[in-house]
Design a protein around this motif. Sequence first.
Motif, PDB file in Angstrom:
ATOM      1  N   ASP A 142      -6.674   2.707   9.890  1.00 42.27           N
ATOM      2  CA  ASP A 142      -5.940   2.047  10.957  1.00 42.27           C
ATOM      3  C   ASP A 142      -6.942   1.332  11.858  1.00 42.27           C
ATOM      4  O   ASP A 142      -8.150   1.435  11.658  1.00 42.27           O
ATOM      5  CB  ASP A 142      -5.123   3.081  11.744  1.00 42.27           C
ATOM      6  N   VAL A 143      -6.442   0.630  12.855  1.00 40.93           N
ATOM      7  CA  VAL A 143      -7.270  -0.090  13.816  1.00 40.93           C
ATOM      8  C   VAL A 143      -6.818   0.303  15.212  1.00 40.93           C
ATOM      9  O   VAL A 143      -5.615   0.379  15.476  1.00 40.93           O
ATOM     10  CB  VAL A 143      -7.108  -1.617  13.643  1.00 40.93           C
ATOM     11  N   VAL A 144      -7.778   0.541  16.094  1.00 38.45           N
ATOM     12  CA  VAL A 144      -7.466   0.823  17.493  1.00 38.45           C
ATOM     13  C   VAL A 144      -8.353  -0.056  18.368  1.00 38.45           C
ATOM     14  O   VAL A 144      -9.417  -0.510  17.939  1.00 38.45           O
ATOM     15  CB  VAL A 144      -7.677   2.320  17.850  1.00 38.45           C
ATOM     16  N   GLU A 145      -7.909  -0.289  19.583  1.00 46.23           N
ATOM     17  CA  GLU A 145      -8.707  -1.069  20.521  1.00 46.23           C
ATOM     18  C   GLU A 145      -9.916  -0.261  20.944  1.00 46.23           C
ATOM     19  O   GLU A 145      -9.888   0.962  20.970  1.00 46.23           O
ATOM     20  CB  GLU A 145      -7.875  -1.441  21.744  1.00 46.23           C
ATOM     21  N   GLY A 146     -10.971  -0.959  21.286  1.00 45.92           N
ATOM     22  CA  GLY A 146     -12.200  -0.316  21.720  1.00 45.92           C
ATOM     23  C   GLY A 146     -13.291  -0.533  20.700  1.00 45.92           C
ATOM     24  O   GLY A 146     -13.032  -0.595  19.504  1.00 45.92           O
ATOM     25  N   ARG A 147     -14.459  -0.653  21.178  1.00 43.78           N
ATOM     26  CA  ARG A 147     -15.581  -0.948  20.302  1.00 43.78           C
ATOM     27  C   ARG A 147     -16.240   0.342  19.842  1.00 43.78           C
ATOM     28  O   ARG A 147     -16.545   1.213  20.646  1.00 43.78           O
ATOM     29  CB  ARG A 147     -16.574  -1.817  21.062  1.00 43.78           C
ATOM     30  N   GLY A 148     -16.480   0.460  18.548  1.00 45.31           N
ATOM     31  CA  GLY A 148     -17.187   1.604  18.010  1.00 45.31           C
ATOM     32  C   GLY A 148     -18.678   1.466  18.245  1.00 45.31           C
ATOM     33  O   GLY A 148     -19.157   0.429  18.706  1.00 45.31           O
ATOM     34  N   ARG A 192      -4.993   7.504  -2.683  1.00 44.61           N
ATOM     35  CA  ARG A 192      -5.808   8.367  -1.824  1.00 44.61           C
ATOM     36  C   ARG A 192      -6.163   7.679  -0.517  1.00 44.61           C
ATOM     37  O   ARG A 192      -6.499   8.325   0.461  1.00 44.61           O
ATOM     38  CB  ARG A 192      -7.098   8.760  -2.555  1.00 44.61           C
ATOM     39  N   VAL A 193      -6.121   6.335  -0.521  1.00 44.33           N
ATOM     40  CA  VAL A 193      -6.459   5.561   0.669  1.00 44.33           C
ATOM     41  C   VAL A 193      -5.423   4.461   0.826  1.00 44.33           C
ATOM     42  O   VAL A 193      -5.015   3.846  -0.145  1.00 44.33           O
ATOM     43  CB  VAL A 193      -7.859   4.913   0.540  1.00 44.33           C
ATOM     44  N   GLU A 194      -4.999   4.225   2.050  1.00 46.42           N
ATOM     45  CA  GLU A 194      -4.109   3.105   2.330  1.00 46.42           C
ATOM     46  C   GLU A 194      -4.515   2.465   3.646  1.00 46.42           C
ATOM     47  O   GLU A 194      -5.219   3.073   4.454  1.00 46.42           O
ATOM     48  CB  GLU A 194      -2.648   3.549   2.361  1.00 46.42           C
ATOM     49  N   LEU A 195      -4.090   1.241   3.829  1.00 47.52           N
ATOM     50  CA  LEU A 195      -4.345   0.503   5.063  1.00 47.52           C
ATOM     51  C   LEU A 195      -3.034   0.337   5.819  1.00 47.52           C
ATOM     52  O   LEU A 195      -2.004   0.046   5.205  1.00 47.52           O
ATOM     53  CB  LEU A 195      -4.905  -0.892   4.760  1.00 47.52           C
ATOM     54  N   THR A 196      -3.073   0.495   7.129  1.00 47.12           N
ATOM     55  CA  THR A 196      -1.904   0.146   7.929  1.00 47.12           C
ATOM     56  C   THR A 196      -1.789  -1.377   7.935  1.00 47.12           C
ATOM     57  O   THR A 196      -2.758  -2.080   7.597  1.00 47.12           O
ATOM     58  CB  THR A 196      -2.053   0.649   9.375  1.00 47.12           C
ATOM     59  N   PRO A 197      -0.641  -1.913   8.301  1.00 50.13           N
ATOM     60  CA  PRO A 197      -0.530  -3.373   8.395  1.00 50.13           C
ATOM     61  C   PRO A 197      -1.584  -3.986   9.323  1.00 50.13           C
ATOM     62  O   PRO A 197      -2.143  -5.045   9.031  1.00 50.13           O
ATOM     63  CB  PRO A 197       0.893  -3.593   8.921  1.00 50.13           C
ATOM     64  N   ALA A 198      -1.878  -3.329  10.436  1.00 51.05           N
ATOM     65  CA  ALA A 198      -2.895  -3.849  11.363  1.00 51.05           C
ATOM     66  C   ALA A 198      -4.278  -3.860  10.708  1.00 51.05           C
ATOM     67  O   ALA A 198      -5.051  -4.809  10.876  1.00 51.05           O
ATOM     68  CB  ALA A 198      -2.922  -3.014  12.644  1.00 51.05           C
ATOM     69  N   ALA A 199      -4.601  -2.824   9.959  1.00 46.27           N
ATOM     70  CA  ALA A 199      -5.893  -2.767   9.274  1.00 46.27           C
ATOM     71  C   ALA A 199      -5.970  -3.830   8.181  1.00 46.27           C
ATOM     72  O   ALA A 199      -7.004  -4.483   8.004  1.00 46.27           O
ATOM     73  CB  ALA A 199      -6.132  -1.375   8.688  1.00 46.27           C
ATOM     74  N   ALA A 200      -4.871  -4.041   7.447  1.00 48.32           N
ATOM     75  CA  ALA A 200      -4.853  -5.070   6.404  1.00 48.32           C
ATOM     76  C   ALA A 200      -5.061  -6.453   7.009  1.00 48.32           C
ATOM     77  O   ALA A 200      -5.798  -7.277   6.458  1.00 48.32           O
ATOM     78  CB  ALA A 200      -3.538  -5.012   5.628  1.00 48.32           C
ATOM     79  N   GLU A 201      -4.439  -6.718   8.149  1.00 47.70           N
ATOM     80  CA  GLU A 201      -4.616  -8.011   8.814  1.00 47.70           C
ATOM     81  C   GLU A 201      -6.064  -8.201   9.248  1.00 47.70           C
ATOM     82  O   GLU A 201      -6.643  -9.282   9.083  1.00 47.70           O
ATOM     83  CB  GLU A 201      -3.677  -8.127  10.018  1.00 47.70           C
ATOM     84  N   ARG A 259     -11.824  -1.120  16.447  1.00 44.74           N
ATOM     85  CA  ARG A 259     -12.573  -0.337  15.461  1.00 44.74           C
ATOM     86  C   ARG A 259     -11.609   0.284  14.467  1.00 44.74           C
ATOM     87  O   ARG A 259     -10.457   0.569  14.788  1.00 44.74           O
ATOM     88  CB  ARG A 259     -13.427   0.731  16.121  1.00 44.74           C
ATOM     89  N   PHE A 260     -12.115   0.424  13.245  1.00 47.22           N
ATOM     90  CA  PHE A 260     -11.335   1.117  12.229  1.00 47.22           C
ATOM     91  C   PHE A 260     -11.361   2.604  12.551  1.00 47.22           C
ATOM     92  O   PHE A 260     -12.313   3.125  13.135  1.00 47.22           O
ATOM     93  CB  PHE A 260     -11.915   0.877  10.833  1.00 47.22           C
ATOM     94  N   LEU A 261     -10.308   3.282  12.158  1.00 45.50           N
ATOM     95  CA  LEU A 261     -10.128   4.703  12.440  1.00 45.50           C
ATOM     96  C   LEU A 261      -9.417   5.314  11.246  1.00 45.50           C
ATOM     97  O   LEU A 261      -8.565   4.657  10.633  1.00 45.50           O
ATOM     98  CB  LEU A 261      -9.266   4.831  13.702  1.00 45.50           C
ATOM     99  N   ILE A 262      -9.731   6.539  10.918  1.00 50.73           N
ATOM    100  CA  ILE A 262      -9.044   7.247   9.842  1.00 50.73           C
ATOM    101  C   ILE A 262      -7.972   8.163  10.420  1.00 50.73           C
ATOM    102  O   ILE A 262      -8.232   8.936  11.329  1.00 50.73           O
ATOM    103  CB  ILE A 262     -10.036   8.085   8.988  1.00 50.73           C
ATOM    104  N   MET A 311       0.816  -1.193   0.000  1.00 51.03           N
ATOM    105  CA  MET A 311       0.000   0.000   0.000  1.00 51.03           C
ATOM    106  C   MET A 311       0.861   1.259   0.000  1.00 51.03           C
ATOM    107  O   MET A 311       0.583   2.199   0.698  1.00 51.03           O
ATOM    108  CB  MET A 311      -0.898   0.047   1.233  1.00 51.03           C
ATOM    109  N   SER A 312       1.934   1.277  -0.741  1.00 50.50           N
ATOM    110  CA  SER A 312       2.853   2.397  -0.663  1.00 50.50           C
ATOM    111  C   SER A 312       2.792   3.301  -1.887  1.00 50.50           C
ATOM    112  O   SER A 312       3.669   4.123  -2.080  1.00 50.50           O
ATOM    113  CB  SER A 312       4.271   1.872  -0.468  1.00 50.50           C
ATOM    114  N   ASP A 313       1.780   3.181  -2.704  1.00 52.22           N
ATOM    115  CA  ASP A 313       1.633   4.028  -3.888  1.00 52.22           C
ATOM    116  C   ASP A 313       1.577   5.486  -3.445  1.00 52.22           C
ATOM    117  O   ASP A 313       0.725   5.886  -2.670  1.00 52.22           O
ATOM    118  CB  ASP A 313       0.358   3.633  -4.640  1.00 52.22           C
ATOM    119  N   THR A 314       2.509   6.314  -3.961  1.00 57.61           N
ATOM    120  CA  THR A 314       2.578   7.706  -3.523  1.00 57.61           C
ATOM    121  C   THR A 314       1.365   8.512  -3.981  1.00 57.61           C
ATOM    122  O   THR A 314       1.131   9.594  -3.476  1.00 57.61           O
ATOM    123  CB  THR A 314       3.860   8.389  -4.032  1.00 57.61           C
ATOM    124  N   HIS A 315       0.594   7.996  -4.933  1.00 55.24           N
ATOM    125  CA  HIS A 315      -0.587   8.707  -5.406  1.00 55.24           C
ATOM    126  C   HIS A 315      -1.883   8.136  -4.832  1.00 55.24           C
ATOM    127  O   HIS A 315      -2.960   8.613  -5.150  1.00 55.24           O
ATOM    128  CB  HIS A 315      -0.645   8.675  -6.932  1.00 55.24           C
TER     129      HIS A 315
END
Length: 117
Positions: free
Chosen positions: A91-97, A7-16, A109-112, A1-5
């Motif tokens: 990204d992903v963080v602990e805690g329920r949305g 508009r959206v990418e996933l962190t490794p945690a989000a991809a998992e 929960r996913f987070l931007i 997910m390293s395309d410099t152009h």
Amino acid sequence: MSDTHARVELTPAAAELVRRLRAVHGPLMFHQSGGCCDGSAPMCYPEGEFRTGGSDVLLASLRVDGVEEPVSFWISASQQEVWQHTRLIVDVVEGRGSGFSLEAPEGVRFLIRSRLI
């Protein structure tokens, strides 16, 4: 997910997490609103379960290693206008949305996060 152009990418945690959710729910999609449920958190649904319309924009088709089909990332047109000069980083963080996103039962929960481009 390293395309410099990209508009959206996933962190490794989000991809998992996407890989785990895909194994249970099948093809996935995200919708980034700016509204009620969890504020502006990206919501993850089985592909096609969230109805998109004329006020939504397909911002990206995300390729995730280990997932056959791309994960579509939709955004409301009004939010696209606000975020147009920004790379969205899921990204992903602990805690329920408080929304209906598929990851809620996982205790995360996913987070931007964002970066100006």
